[in-house]
Write an enzyme that holds these catalytic residues in place. Structure first.
Site, short mmCIF file in Angstrom:
data_model
loop_
_atom_site.label_atom_id
_atom_site.label_comp_id
_atom_site.label_asym_id
_atom_site.label_seq_id
_atom_site.Cartn_x
_atom_site.Cartn_y
_atom_site.Cartn_z
N ARG A 1 -11.74 -7.53 -30.00
CA ARG A 1 -11.77 -6.74 -28.77
C ARG A 1 -12.23 -7.58 -27.58
NH1 ARG A 1 -15.61 -2.69 -29.00
NH2 ARG A 1 -14.92 -2.50 -26.88
N ASN B 1 -14.15 -7.46 -19.10
CA ASN B 1 -14.85 -6.38 -18.42
C ASN B 1 -14.48 -6.28 -16.94
OD1 ASN B 1 -16.02 -5.77 -20.80
ND2 ASN B 1 -18.11 -6.41 -20.25
#
Ligand code: UD1
Length: 423
Positions: free
Chosen positions: A397, A23
Site C-alpha cells: 500500500r 499521502n
C-alpha cells in the site's frame, strides 16, 4: 498469499530515486473532482492505495488512468455522488471524496472508511468542519450523507491538527462563498502540496504549513498539470535501513527539509548524513547510539509513520531508548514481531522501552499494517539469517515494489507466492 523472503546482513549501497508521495497524491487526485476537465498529475506512485483511489474515481464516472507515473484524469463525466461501500472500506483515504464532491455537487454519500488498524481513527473532525461550512450530515449505521445547497466560508477550529480533516475541509472550502479560516490546522508537507495544487487550479489559499490556513472562496477553477512531492516516509525508511545495515546510500529526488526531525535523530544516533540540494547521503559505521527518547507528534515533530522503523534502529543501539506514540493508540503491533527477531522491547500503554541488542535474527513474522510491515523489512535486512514476512499486501500500500527498491541497493529479497522452502 505472497511473502517476502529476506537474506539479511548485507550493507545497502548505491543510489536510488525516491518515488512520489502517496499521502500527497491521494487528496490531490480527489481534489481533481472540484473542477470539470482533464488533469495530469505526475510523479504518482504505482501503489495499491492509488489503484483504489482510481477505482473510486472511475466508479463515480471519471475517466482515470495511471501510466508511466502519471495519472490522466477526466472529471467531466461524473454521474454519481455515491461511493460504493466496498471501495470505501478498502482504505481510509476514500474519505477524501467527501469534501470535493460536496463542494462541486452539493451532496455526497459515503460510508465509514477502512484503513490500517492502528487505532480508532474517527472522522468526527472531518464532519465537524464540513458542518461549519453549512453542510447537513445524516449518519445512519455506516452510511454518511452530506448535503449543502451552498457552502459558506467560516471559522473552523480543529480540536487536533488532523491531516485528513485539514485536507477535506480545505478542498470543500475553495468553492465556498466567502472566506474560511482553519485554526490548529495540520502542518504536514502534504498539506502544503495540496494548497499548491489547489492554487494551481485557481484557488486562493494561504498559510498551509502553518497552523492557520486562510481560504478565499472562488467561483471557478481550471484544470492543470501538477507534480507530486517526493515521499518523505519512503525516504525515511530507506535512510533507517541504510543505517541499520551499516551501508552507504545516496537518495535522489528527496526534500531534505521534510525530514528534519529524522535527520536530527539519526545524527544523534551517530549516523552520518550529508545533504546537497535534493540529495541525501547516508553512511553508517558501527553500532547506533541509543537516544534519550523519541516522541511522535504532528509535523514538524517526529512522524508516527517512521516510529516502527526507528524502533528497529534503536533495537540495535548501545543502550535504552523510550519511544512515546502520541498519534495512534494501537501503533506498537510490530513489537511482538520484532521480539521474534531478538529485539528487547517492553510496552506500557503508549510508551515502548527499547533496550538495544547487538544483533537481530531472521524469523517468520507478519506485517500487521503498512509501516509495521516496512519495519519488519528493515529488521530483516539488518538481521542475521532469513526473514520471512507474511501479509505483505499491507506493505504494497505504501512502497512501490519494496523488494526491487532494496535489491537495487544490493539486498537479497525475493517475493514468493508459494510457501518458501525451509532453509
Ligand atoms: C494521515 C496519513 C497517515 C499518518 C497520519 C498522521 C494520509 C493518507 N495518511 O492520516 O499516514 O499516519 O496522517 O501523520 O495522509 N482523529 C480524530 N478525528 C478525526 C480525524 C482524526 O480523532 O476526525 C485522530 C485520529 O484518530 C488520530 C489522529 O487524529 O489519532 C491523527 O489522525 P490524522 O492526522 O487525521 O491522520 P490521517 O489523516 O488519518
Amino acid at each position: 498469499m505472497e511473502k517476502l523472503v529476506i537474506e539479511g546482513g548485507i550493507p545497502l549501497t548505491g543510489t536510488i530515486r525516491i518515488h512520489g508521495s502517496k499521502n500527497a497524491a491521494l487528496p490531490i487526485l480527489a481534489a481533481c473532482i472540484l473542477v470539470d476537465g482533464k488533469h495530469t498529475v505526475d510523479n504518482v506512485p504505482d501503489l495499491l492505495d492509488i489503484k483504489v483511489m482510481i477505482e473510486i474515481l472511475n466508479a463515480i464516472g471519471c475517466k482515470a488512468n495511471h501510466q508511466d507515473g502519471s495519472v490522466i484524469l477526466d472529471t467531466s463525466s461524473i454521474y454519481s455522488h455515491h461511493i460504493p461501500e466496498d471501495l470505501m472500506k478498502q482504505m481510509r483515504s476514500s474519505i477524501f471524496m467527501m469534501g470535493p464532491l460536496l463542494a462541486r455537487f452539493g451532496q455526497v454519500q459515503v460510508y465509514q472508511p477502512g484503513g490500517c488498524a492502528i487505532g480508532e481513527r474517527k472522522i468526527d473532525l472531518h464532519l465537524k468542519g464540513l458542518k461549519s461550512l453549512g453542510a447537513t450530515i445524516e449518519e445512519t449505521n455506516n452510511t454518511i450523507i452530506c448535503r449543502a445547497k451552498k457552502l459558506i466560508g467560516g471559522n473552523i477550529h480543529l480540536d487536533f491538527p488532523s491531516v485528513g480533516a485539514t485536507e477535506n475541509i480545505l478542498m470543500a472550502a475553495v468553492l465556498a462563498e466567502g472566506e474560511t479560516t482553519i485554526h490548529q490546522a495540520a502542518k504536514e508537507p502534504e498539506i502544503v502540496d495540496l494548497q499548491n495544487f489547489l492554487n494551481a487550479l485557481g484557488a486562493k489559499i494561504t498559510g498551509a504549513g502553518t497552523d492557520t490556513i486562510h481560504i478565499v472562496g472562488v467561483k471557478q477553477l481550471t484544470p492543470c498539470q501538477y507534480r507530486i512531492i517526493p515521499d518523505r516516509i519512503v525516504a525515511g525508511t530507506l535512510m533507517i535501513a541504510t543505517a541499520v545495515t551499516g551501508g552507504n546510500v545516496e537518495l535522489t529526488s528527496t526534500c531534505p527539509q521534510h525530514l528534519e526531525s529524522l535527520i536530527h535523530v539519526l545524527k544523534k544516533a551517530d549516523v552520518q548524513i550529508t545533504l546537497k540540494n535534493d540529495i541525501i547521503n547516508i553512511t553508517s559505521i558501527g553500532r547506533p547510539k541509543s537516544l534519550d527518547r523519541i516522541v511522535t507528534s504532528p509535523y514538524p515533530a517526529f512522524p508516527t509513520d517512521l516510529q516502527s522503523q526507528i524502533m528497529v534502529l534503536l533495537s540495535l543501539s548501545d543502550g535504552i531508548t523510550t519511544i512515546k506514540e502520541k498519534i495512534f493508540e494501537q501503533r506498537f503491533k510490530h513489537v511482538d514481531e520484532l521480539k521474534k527477531m531478538g529485539a528487547d522491547i517492553q510496552v506500557n500503554n503508549n510508551i515502548a522501552y527499547v533496550r538495544g541488542v547487538p544483533r537481530l535474527y531472521g524469523a517468520s513474522v507478519k506485517a500487521t499494517d503498512l509501516r509495521a510491515g516496512a519495519a519488519l523489512v528493515v529488521a530483516g535486512l539488518a538481521g542475521k539469517g532469513t526473514t520471512i514476512i507474511e501479509h505483505i499486501h499491507h506493505i504494497d500500500r505504501g512502497y512501490v515494489n519494496i523488494e526491487s527498491i532494496f535489491n537495487q541497493l544490493g539486498a537479497n529479497i525475493t517475493r514468493c507466492v508459494e510457501s518458501p522452502v525451509s532453509r
